[in-house]
Design a protein around this motif. Sequence first.
Motif, PDB file in Angstrom:
ATOM      1  N   THR A   1      -7.635   3.512  -2.293  1.00  0.00           N
ATOM      2  CA  THR A   1      -7.345   3.220  -3.696  1.00  0.00           C
ATOM      3  C   THR A   1      -7.928   4.308  -4.588  1.00  0.00           C
ATOM      4  O   THR A   1      -9.069   4.720  -4.401  1.00  0.00           O
ATOM      5  N   ARG A   2      -7.148   4.721  -5.570  1.00  0.00           N
ATOM      6  CA  ARG A   2      -7.579   5.747  -6.515  1.00  0.00           C
ATOM      7  C   ARG A   2      -8.788   5.244  -7.309  1.00  0.00           C
ATOM      8  O   ARG A   2      -8.855   4.088  -7.706  1.00  0.00           O
TER       9      ARG A   2
ATOM     10  N   ASN B   1      -6.348   1.137   3.697  1.00  0.00           N
ATOM     11  CA  ASN B   1      -5.790   1.325   2.365  1.00  0.00           C
ATOM     12  C   ASN B   1      -6.780   2.137   1.549  1.00  0.00           C
ATOM     13  O   ASN B   1      -7.977   1.834   1.532  1.00  0.00           O
TER      14      ASN B   1
ATOM     15  N   ASN C   1      -1.540   3.648   2.075  1.00  0.00           N
ATOM     16  CA  ASN C   1      -1.991   3.127   3.357  1.00  0.00           C
ATOM     17  C   ASN C   1      -1.920   4.279   4.346  1.00  0.00           C
ATOM     18  O   ASN C   1      -0.885   4.933   4.480  1.00  0.00           O
TER      19      ASN C   1
ATOM     20  N   ASN D   1      -1.520   3.604  -7.360  1.00  0.00           N
ATOM     21  CA  ASN D   1      -2.962   3.757  -7.147  1.00  0.00           C
ATOM     22  C   ASN D   1      -3.413   3.545  -5.705  1.00  0.00           C
ATOM     23  O   ASN D   1      -4.599   3.649  -5.414  1.00  0.00           O
ATOM     24  N   THR D   2      -2.499   3.209  -4.806  1.00  0.00           N
ATOM     25  CA  THR D   2      -2.894   2.850  -3.444  1.00  0.00           C
ATOM     26  C   THR D   2      -1.970   3.476  -2.407  1.00  0.00           C
ATOM     27  O   THR D   2      -0.753   3.460  -2.571  1.00  0.00           O
TER      28      THR D   2
END
Length: 49
Positions: A41-42, A39, A21, A18-19
Amino acid sequence: MTIAKIVGKGHIVLIDKNTINFVQYGVLENGSAAIFSENLTRVNEIPVC
């Protein structure tokens, strides 16, 4: 409003499912050094501001 542009290289690193960078580094148009790291995130849907 002006947006600074970084001229250089970048990388995307998978942190987990889900992440990611995102890193970009190089120089700004005025010649000074620059780095950007974030970062991402979904999400299930686009956030409402």
